[in-house]
Design an enzyme around this catalytic site. Structure first.
Site, short mmCIF file in Angstrom:
data_model
loop_
_atom_site.label_atom_id
_atom_site.label_comp_id
_atom_site.label_asym_id
_atom_site.label_seq_id
_atom_site.Cartn_x
_atom_site.Cartn_y
_atom_site.Cartn_z
N TYR A 105 0.84 -1.22 0.00
CA TYR A 105 0.00 0.00 0.00
C TYR A 105 0.87 1.26 0.00
CZ TYR A 105 -3.23 3.64 1.52
OH TYR A 105 -3.96 4.80 1.60
N LYS A 109 1.33 4.32 -2.92
CA LYS A 109 1.11 5.76 -2.69
C LYS A 109 2.39 6.56 -2.98
CE LYS A 109 -3.22 5.35 -1.65
NZ LYS A 109 -4.24 5.84 -2.60
N1 LIG Z 1 -9.11 7.00 5.11
C1 LIG Z 1 -7.84 7.27 5.32
O1 LIG Z 1 -7.34 7.30 6.50
C2 LIG Z 1 -6.93 7.59 4.17
C3 LIG Z 1 -5.68 8.16 4.43
C4 LIG Z 1 -4.83 8.46 3.39
C5 LIG Z 1 -5.23 8.22 2.09
N2 LIG Z 1 -6.43 7.66 1.85
C6 LIG Z 1 -6.82 7.42 0.43
O2 LIG Z 1 -8.01 8.12 0.18
C7 LIG Z 1 -8.68 7.50 -0.91
C8 LIG Z 1 -10.15 7.38 -0.58
O3 LIG Z 1 -10.28 6.48 0.51
P1 LIG Z 1 -11.38 6.67 1.65
O4 LIG Z 1 -10.70 7.02 2.90
O5 LIG Z 1 -12.51 7.54 1.18
O6 LIG Z 1 -11.85 5.14 1.80
P2 LIG Z 1 -13.25 4.46 1.53
O7 LIG Z 1 -14.32 5.11 2.32
O8 LIG Z 1 -12.99 2.99 1.74
O9 LIG Z 1 -13.50 4.74 -0.01
C9 LIG Z 1 -12.76 4.08 -1.01
C10 LIG Z 1 -13.38 4.38 -2.34
O10 LIG Z 1 -12.69 3.61 -3.34
C11 LIG Z 1 -13.65 2.92 -4.11
N3 LIG Z 1 -13.13 1.66 -4.60
C12 LIG Z 1 -12.50 0.70 -3.89
N4 LIG Z 1 -12.19 -0.34 -4.69
C13 LIG Z 1 -12.66 -0.03 -5.93
C14 LIG Z 1 -12.66 -0.69 -7.18
N5 LIG Z 1 -12.11 -1.90 -7.34
N6 LIG Z 1 -13.22 -0.06 -8.24
C15 LIG Z 1 -13.78 1.16 -8.11
N7 LIG Z 1 -13.80 1.85 -6.95
C16 LIG Z 1 -13.25 1.25 -5.87
C17 LIG Z 1 -14.82 2.68 -3.18
O11 LIG Z 1 -15.99 2.45 -3.93
P3 LIG Z 1 -17.15 1.52 -3.32
O12 LIG Z 1 -17.64 2.21 -2.09
O13 LIG Z 1 -18.14 1.46 -4.42
O14 LIG Z 1 -16.51 0.20 -3.00
C18 LIG Z 1 -14.86 4.00 -2.41
O15 LIG Z 1 -15.55 4.98 -3.15
C19 LIG Z 1 -7.96 6.16 -1.15
O16 LIG Z 1 -7.13 6.28 -2.30
C20 LIG Z 1 -7.11 5.98 0.09
O17 LIG Z 1 -5.93 5.22 -0.17
C21 LIG Z 1 -7.31 7.34 2.84
#
Ligand SMILES: NC(=O)c1ccc[n+]([C@@H]2O[C@H](COP(=O)([O-])OP(=O)(O)OC[C@H]3O[C@@H](n4cnc5c(N)ncnc54)[C@H](OP(=O)(O)O)[C@@H]3O)[C@@H](O)[C@H]2O)c1
Length: 190
Positions: A105, A109
């Protein structure tokens, strides 16, 4: 402005190809590569299919979708590409018990950070590129993995969006002290 929703599994390269073909045929003004998964586990543990899913979703999809969106942006001399990375992109050398096991992961990133920095080659052609590196954010990201983060200070998604929207350039951020523990947002524009 016209908004069209297209459903796709972005971890499936065939689906990414289908979306790329559709994107080439429409004017895309803003591309936000946000979809992502983590599969936090010791590197030796996850099935190879999970490691492949991480690379396909977190790396291959943003690269191919950006490639599909860029020609139109460059032709119009206007557009924005935002890649959502993570503060963990910079965590490779840190072995701390409070950090998740994250080899693939974090590396995906890091890829997005370097990819976006180098993509600034288009900044003098009217296309803005930005990499967003949030800290821990309140979303379904951790609960999907069965992790309880309720005791951990988290950013709200709206704070991430606001930081992206109001981001200074990296140089401005460094000189003004805005690079902090909540993460870095680096923007290249002309
Ligand atoms: N949350 C954190 O602490 C954090 C910190 C740093 C960076 N990030 C990054 O922020 C971004 C958004 O994450 P989030 O925190 O909003 O997490 P999240 O609530 O789990 O959302 C993830 C999103 O990715 C989509 N997704 C996952 N697998 C997919 C696939 N195979 N095809 C199409 N869409 C897919 C999901 O769609 P569905 O709902 O339809 O599955 C959802 O919209 C990610 O890139 C993550 O690495 C998150």
């Amino acid at each position: 402005m016209t908004v069209r929703a297209i459903q796709a599994d972005l971890a499936d390269p065939g689906e990414v190809q289908r979306i790329s073909d559709e994107m080439r045929a429409m004017p895309v003004d803003m591309m936000v590569n946000n979809a992502g998964l983590a599969h936090y586990k010791p590197f030796a543990d996850p099935p190879p299919a999970q490691a492949a899913e991480l690379v396909d979703l977190n790396v291959l999809a943003p690269v191919l979708l950006t490639q599909a969106a860029l020609p139109g942006m460059l032709a119009r001399s206007r557009g924005t590409v935002i890649n959502v990375a993570s503060l963990l992109a910079f965590s490779g050398a840190v072995q701390a018990p409070f950090l998740p096991k994250r080899a693939v992961y974090a590396a995906t990133k890091s890829f997005l950070v370097t990819f976006t920095q180098a993509l600034a080659e288009v900044a003098d052609r009217g296309v803005h590129v930005q990499v967003v590196c949030p800290g821990v954010v309140r979303s379904e990201f951790h609960s999907r993995q069965g992790l309880d983060m309720s005791a951990v200070p988290r950013m709200e998604p709206s704070q991430v969006v606001e930081a992206s929207w109001t981001a200074p350039s990296f140089l401005e951020a460094v000189t003004s002290g805005k690079v902090g523990i909540h993460g870095i947002t680096e923007t290249a524009s002309r």
